[in-house]
Design a protein around this motif. Structure first.
Motif, PDB file in Angstrom:
ATOM      1  N   ILE A  24       0.837  -1.207   0.000  1.00  0.00           N
ATOM      2  CA  ILE A  24       0.000   0.000   0.000  1.00  0.00           C
ATOM      3  C   ILE A  24       0.868   1.253   0.000  1.00  0.00           C
ATOM      4  O   ILE A  24       0.579   2.236  -0.698  1.00  0.00           O
ATOM      5  CB  ILE A  24      -0.943  -0.009   1.225  1.00  0.00           C
ATOM      6  CG1 ILE A  24      -1.933  -1.173   1.122  1.00  0.00           C
ATOM      7  CG2 ILE A  24      -1.683   1.318   1.343  1.00  0.00           C
ATOM      8  CD1 ILE A  24      -2.791  -1.352   2.350  1.00  0.00           C
ATOM      9  N   MET A  25       1.968   1.206   0.764  1.00  0.00           N
ATOM     10  CA  MET A  25       2.861   2.363   0.843  1.00  0.00           C
ATOM     11  C   MET A  25       3.463   2.682  -0.521  1.00  0.00           C
ATOM     12  O   MET A  25       3.528   3.843  -0.926  1.00  0.00           O
ATOM     13  CB  MET A  25       3.973   2.088   1.856  1.00  0.00           C
ATOM     14  CG  MET A  25       4.908   3.274   2.076  1.00  0.00           C
ATOM     15  SD  MET A  25       6.236   2.897   3.250  1.00  0.00           S
ATOM     16  CE  MET A  25       7.252   1.801   2.257  1.00  0.00           C
ATOM     17  N   PHE A  26       3.885   1.647  -1.253  1.00  0.00           N
ATOM     18  CA  PHE A  26       4.481   1.889  -2.572  1.00  0.00           C
ATOM     19  C   PHE A  26       3.440   2.373  -3.580  1.00  0.00           C
ATOM     20  O   PHE A  26       3.734   3.204  -4.434  1.00  0.00           O
ATOM     21  CB  PHE A  26       5.168   0.615  -3.079  1.00  0.00           C
ATOM     22  CG  PHE A  26       6.547   0.418  -2.532  1.00  0.00           C
ATOM     23  CD1 PHE A  26       7.575   1.302  -2.846  1.00  0.00           C
ATOM     24  CD2 PHE A  26       6.817  -0.644  -1.688  1.00  0.00           C
ATOM     25  CE1 PHE A  26       8.851   1.122  -2.330  1.00  0.00           C
ATOM     26  CE2 PHE A  26       8.100  -0.828  -1.166  1.00  0.00           C
ATOM     27  CZ  PHE A  26       9.120   0.055  -1.492  1.00  0.00           C
ATOM     28  N   ILE A  27       2.211   1.865  -3.470  1.00  0.00           N
ATOM     29  CA  ILE A  27       1.144   2.338  -4.353  1.00  0.00           C
ATOM     30  C   ILE A  27       0.861   3.815  -4.091  1.00  0.00           C
ATOM     31  O   ILE A  27       0.741   4.622  -5.023  1.00  0.00           O
ATOM     32  CB  ILE A  27      -0.139   1.503  -4.158  1.00  0.00           C
ATOM     33  CG1 ILE A  27       0.075   0.076  -4.657  1.00  0.00           C
ATOM     34  CG2 ILE A  27      -1.320   2.153  -4.886  1.00  0.00           C
ATOM     35  CD1 ILE A  27      -1.081  -0.860  -4.346  1.00  0.00           C
ATOM     36  N   GLU A  28       0.789   4.186  -2.807  1.00  0.00           N
ATOM     37  CA  GLU A  28       0.535   5.583  -2.470  1.00  0.00           C
ATOM     38  C   GLU A  28       1.726   6.468  -2.818  1.00  0.00           C
ATOM     39  O   GLU A  28       1.553   7.629  -3.195  1.00  0.00           O
ATOM     40  CB  GLU A  28       0.181   5.705  -0.983  1.00  0.00           C
ATOM     41  CG  GLU A  28      -1.139   5.066  -0.637  1.00  0.00           C
ATOM     42  CD  GLU A  28      -1.747   5.641   0.629  1.00  0.00           C
ATOM     43  OE1 GLU A  28      -1.208   6.627   1.165  1.00  0.00           O
ATOM     44  OE2 GLU A  28      -2.782   5.090   1.080  1.00  0.00           O
ATOM     45  N   ALA A  29       2.935   5.916  -2.688  1.00  0.00           N
ATOM     46  CA  ALA A  29       4.120   6.681  -3.086  1.00  0.00           C
ATOM     47  C   ALA A  29       4.079   6.983  -4.581  1.00  0.00           C
ATOM     48  O   ALA A  29       4.459   8.075  -5.021  1.00  0.00           O
ATOM     49  CB  ALA A  29       5.387   5.919  -2.734  1.00  0.00           C
ATOM     50  N   ALA A  30       3.577   6.019  -5.364  1.00  0.00           N
ATOM     51  CA  ALA A  30       3.445   6.246  -6.806  1.00  0.00           C
ATOM     52  C   ALA A  30       2.387   7.300  -7.089  1.00  0.00           C
ATOM     53  O   ALA A  30       2.579   8.194  -7.932  1.00  0.00           O
ATOM     54  CB  ALA A  30       3.098   4.934  -7.506  1.00  0.00           C
ATOM     55  N   LEU A  31       1.256   7.224  -6.376  1.00  0.00           N
ATOM     56  CA  LEU A  31       0.173   8.185  -6.600  1.00  0.00           C
ATOM     57  C   LEU A  31       0.555   9.594  -6.188  1.00  0.00           C
ATOM     58  O   LEU A  31       0.221  10.570  -6.865  1.00  0.00           O
ATOM     59  CB  LEU A  31      -1.080   7.742  -5.826  1.00  0.00           C
ATOM     60  CG  LEU A  31      -1.778   6.470  -6.325  1.00  0.00           C
ATOM     61  CD1 LEU A  31      -2.900   6.086  -5.380  1.00  0.00           C
ATOM     62  CD2 LEU A  31      -2.313   6.676  -7.730  1.00  0.00           C
ATOM     63  N   SER A  32       1.271   9.706  -5.058  1.00  0.00           N
ATOM     64  CA  SER A  32       1.588  11.034  -4.538  1.00  0.00           C
ATOM     65  C   SER A  32       2.972  11.534  -4.950  1.00  0.00           C
ATOM     66  O   SER A  32       3.292  12.704  -4.740  1.00  0.00           O
ATOM     67  CB  SER A  32       1.519  11.030  -2.999  1.00  0.00           C
ATOM     68  OG  SER A  32       2.484  10.146  -2.445  1.00  0.00           O
ATOM     69  N   GLY A  33       3.796  10.635  -5.525  1.00  0.00           N
ATOM     70  CA  GLY A  33       5.142  11.036  -5.912  1.00  0.00           C
ATOM     71  C   GLY A  33       5.399  10.931  -7.400  1.00  0.00           C
ATOM     72  O   GLY A  33       5.721  11.910  -8.064  1.00  0.00           O
ATOM     73  N   VAL A  34       5.210   9.722  -7.944  1.00  0.00           N
ATOM     74  CA  VAL A  34       5.512   9.493  -9.359  1.00  0.00           C
ATOM     75  C   VAL A  34       4.547  10.239 -10.268  1.00  0.00           C
ATOM     76  O   VAL A  34       4.957  10.863 -11.254  1.00  0.00           O
ATOM     77  CB  VAL A  34       5.489   7.982  -9.680  1.00  0.00           C
ATOM     78  CG1 VAL A  34       5.702   7.757 -11.169  1.00  0.00           C
ATOM     79  CG2 VAL A  34       6.562   7.247  -8.884  1.00  0.00           C
ATOM     80  N   VAL A  35       3.245  10.194  -9.936  1.00  0.00           N
ATOM     81  CA  VAL A  35       2.254  10.871 -10.789  1.00  0.00           C
ATOM     82  C   VAL A  35       2.478  12.391 -10.821  1.00  0.00           C
ATOM     83  O   VAL A  35       2.548  12.982 -11.910  1.00  0.00           O
ATOM     84  CB  VAL A  35       0.817  10.533 -10.329  1.00  0.00           C
ATOM     85  CG1 VAL A  35      -0.200  11.383 -11.094  1.00  0.00           C
ATOM     86  CG2 VAL A  35       0.530   9.049 -10.542  1.00  0.00           C
ATOM     87  N   PRO A  36       2.630  13.066  -9.666  1.00  0.00           N
ATOM     88  CA  PRO A  36       2.925  14.504  -9.732  1.00  0.00           C
ATOM     89  C   PRO A  36       4.244  14.819 -10.444  1.00  0.00           C
ATOM     90  O   PRO A  36       4.314  15.787 -11.210  1.00  0.00           O
ATOM     91  CB  PRO A  36       2.985  14.924  -8.255  1.00  0.00           C
ATOM     92  CG  PRO A  36       2.169  13.925  -7.546  1.00  0.00           C
ATOM     93  CD  PRO A  36       2.394  12.638  -8.273  1.00  0.00           C
ATOM     94  N   LEU A  37       5.271  13.993 -10.189  1.00  0.00           N
ATOM     95  CA  LEU A  37       6.554  14.242 -10.847  1.00  0.00           C
ATOM     96  C   LEU A  37       6.423  14.071 -12.359  1.00  0.00           C
ATOM     97  O   LEU A  37       7.029  14.830 -13.130  1.00  0.00           O
ATOM     98  CB  LEU A  37       7.618  13.297 -10.304  1.00  0.00           C
ATOM     99  CG  LEU A  37       9.018  13.466 -10.899  1.00  0.00           C
ATOM    100  CD1 LEU A  37       9.544  14.870 -10.681  1.00  0.00           C
ATOM    101  CD2 LEU A  37       9.984  12.439 -10.316  1.00  0.00           C
ATOM    102  N   THR A  38       5.644  13.086 -12.802  1.00  0.00           N
ATOM    103  CA  THR A  38       5.408  12.914 -14.232  1.00  0.00           C
ATOM    104  C   THR A  38       4.735  14.141 -14.829  1.00  0.00           C
ATOM    105  O   THR A  38       5.088  14.593 -15.930  1.00  0.00           O
ATOM    106  CB  THR A  38       4.530  11.665 -14.484  1.00  0.00           C
ATOM    107  OG1 THR A  38       5.180  10.510 -13.939  1.00  0.00           O
ATOM    108  CG2 THR A  38       4.294  11.458 -15.972  1.00  0.00           C
ATOM    109  N   CYS A  39       3.773  14.703 -14.086  1.00  0.00           N
ATOM    110  CA  CYS A  39       3.110  15.938 -14.542  1.00  0.00           C
ATOM    111  C   CYS A  39       4.119  17.078 -14.671  1.00  0.00           C
ATOM    112  O   CYS A  39       4.074  17.862 -15.631  1.00  0.00           O
ATOM    113  CB  CYS A  39       2.003  16.336 -13.572  1.00  0.00           C
ATOM    114  SG  CYS A  39       0.608  15.190 -13.525  1.00  0.00           S
TER     115      CYS A  39
END
Length: 299
Positions: free
Chosen positions: A184-199
């Motif tokens: 769950i932590m890695f999924i949320e890290a992707a949602l709150s970290g990878v997705v914004p960084l991609t934007c």
């Protein structure tokens, strides 16, 4: 457990962190007051910057006062409930930083790549919606992790090898199965970290493409100066956050985690006001007016 077991280092650490804390609070407060008091700064870019300054102050206040108290009293304890609360507010503010930096990158993209549609796209309602959505997503993601962490058992050592309650140091102490939590932590890290960084990266890819088409060097310099401050903050924040959180708990290094955490919880919030004001003529002018040193200043 804090930073050091050597008593002679405690006064230096206390003075250093207290100084950083006061500079952070005052610097971000001045940024907010300057934006609120100057009508020329009532634009989407400065609206987002004021929110970023407020969030940085909240992030610092979540961590540093407890650190200073622990150093001063040498009573380095925190209750289980207090630990979860500190973790909740820290994660909420850290995720808000992620989302807001992405929103600011999108604002720069619209201003530079779609200037004729800027006022229509970045209307006040849209700006409020972007900020409100960021707050909602951050709180929901942080709350889900805290509810999961509340179910974790700690039956061994209760000494956290860190200076505040953070996810990975606590997971190192857990004696119950944490595989589901880590997923769950890695999924949320992707949602709150990878997705914004991609934007952010996509926005700046379009911005760079637009910059290369500008014929005059003066125009390119103006665009670079507008985006340079934001890119500096993004690099500092994401670089240290990724260093800490994008790794399994088994490979977590306490020393590396502490150093990186100091950067994004203390150093980056302290530097943000300087990064955004020293390179921005409008912001410097507003600060001079705020301090009552003149209505106009050619800086």
């Amino acid at each position: 457990m804090g930073f050091s077991d050597h008593p002679e280092q405690q006064p230096l650490l206390f003075t250093l962190f207290l100084g950083m804390y006061l500079v952070t609070l005052l610097g971000n407060l001045f940024i907010i007051l300057a934006i609120v008091s100057d009508q020329h700064l009532h634009t989407p870019m400065y609206f987002f910057l004021a929110n970023l300054s407020f969030i940085d102050n909240c992030l610092t206040c979540t961590i540093v006062p407890k650190v200073l108290t622990n150093i001063q009293t040498q009573h380095q304890t925190i209750s289980h409930t207090g630990c979860l609360l500190q973790m909740y507010f820290f994660m909420t503010m850290a995720m808000l930083d992620d989302f807001l930096l992405a929103v600011m990158a999108y604002d720069h993209y619209v201003a530079i790549c779609l200037p004729l549609h800027y006022t229509t796209i970045m209307c006040p309602q849209k700006c409020l919606l972007l900020v409100a959505t960021s707050w909602l997503c951050s709180n929901l993601l942080a709350l889900s992790l805290i509810l999961q962490m509340a179910q974790v058992s700690f039956c061994g050592s209760h000494s956290i090898p860190h200076f505040f309650c953070d996810l990975l140091p606590l997971l190192k102490l857990a004696c119950s199965d944490t595989h589901t939590f880590q997923l769950i932590m890695f999924i949320e890290a992707a949602l709150s970290g990878v997705v914004p960084l991609t934007c952010v990266l996509v926005s700046y890819a379009h911005i760079m493409n637009t910059i290369l088409k500008i014929p005059s060097s003066g125009g390119k310099h103006k665009v670079f100066s507008t985006c340079g401050s934001h890119l500096t903050v993004v690099t500092l924040f994401y670089g240290t956050v990724f260093l800490v959180y994008f790794q399994p708990s088994s490979s977590y290094s306490a020393n590396t985690g502490i150093v990186a955490s100091v950067v994004y919880t203390m150093v980056t919030p302290m530097l943000n006001p300087f990064i955004y004001s020293l390179r921005n003529k409008d912001m410097k002018g507003a600060l001079w007016i705020l301090f009552g040193l003149g209505k106009h200043c050619n800086l």
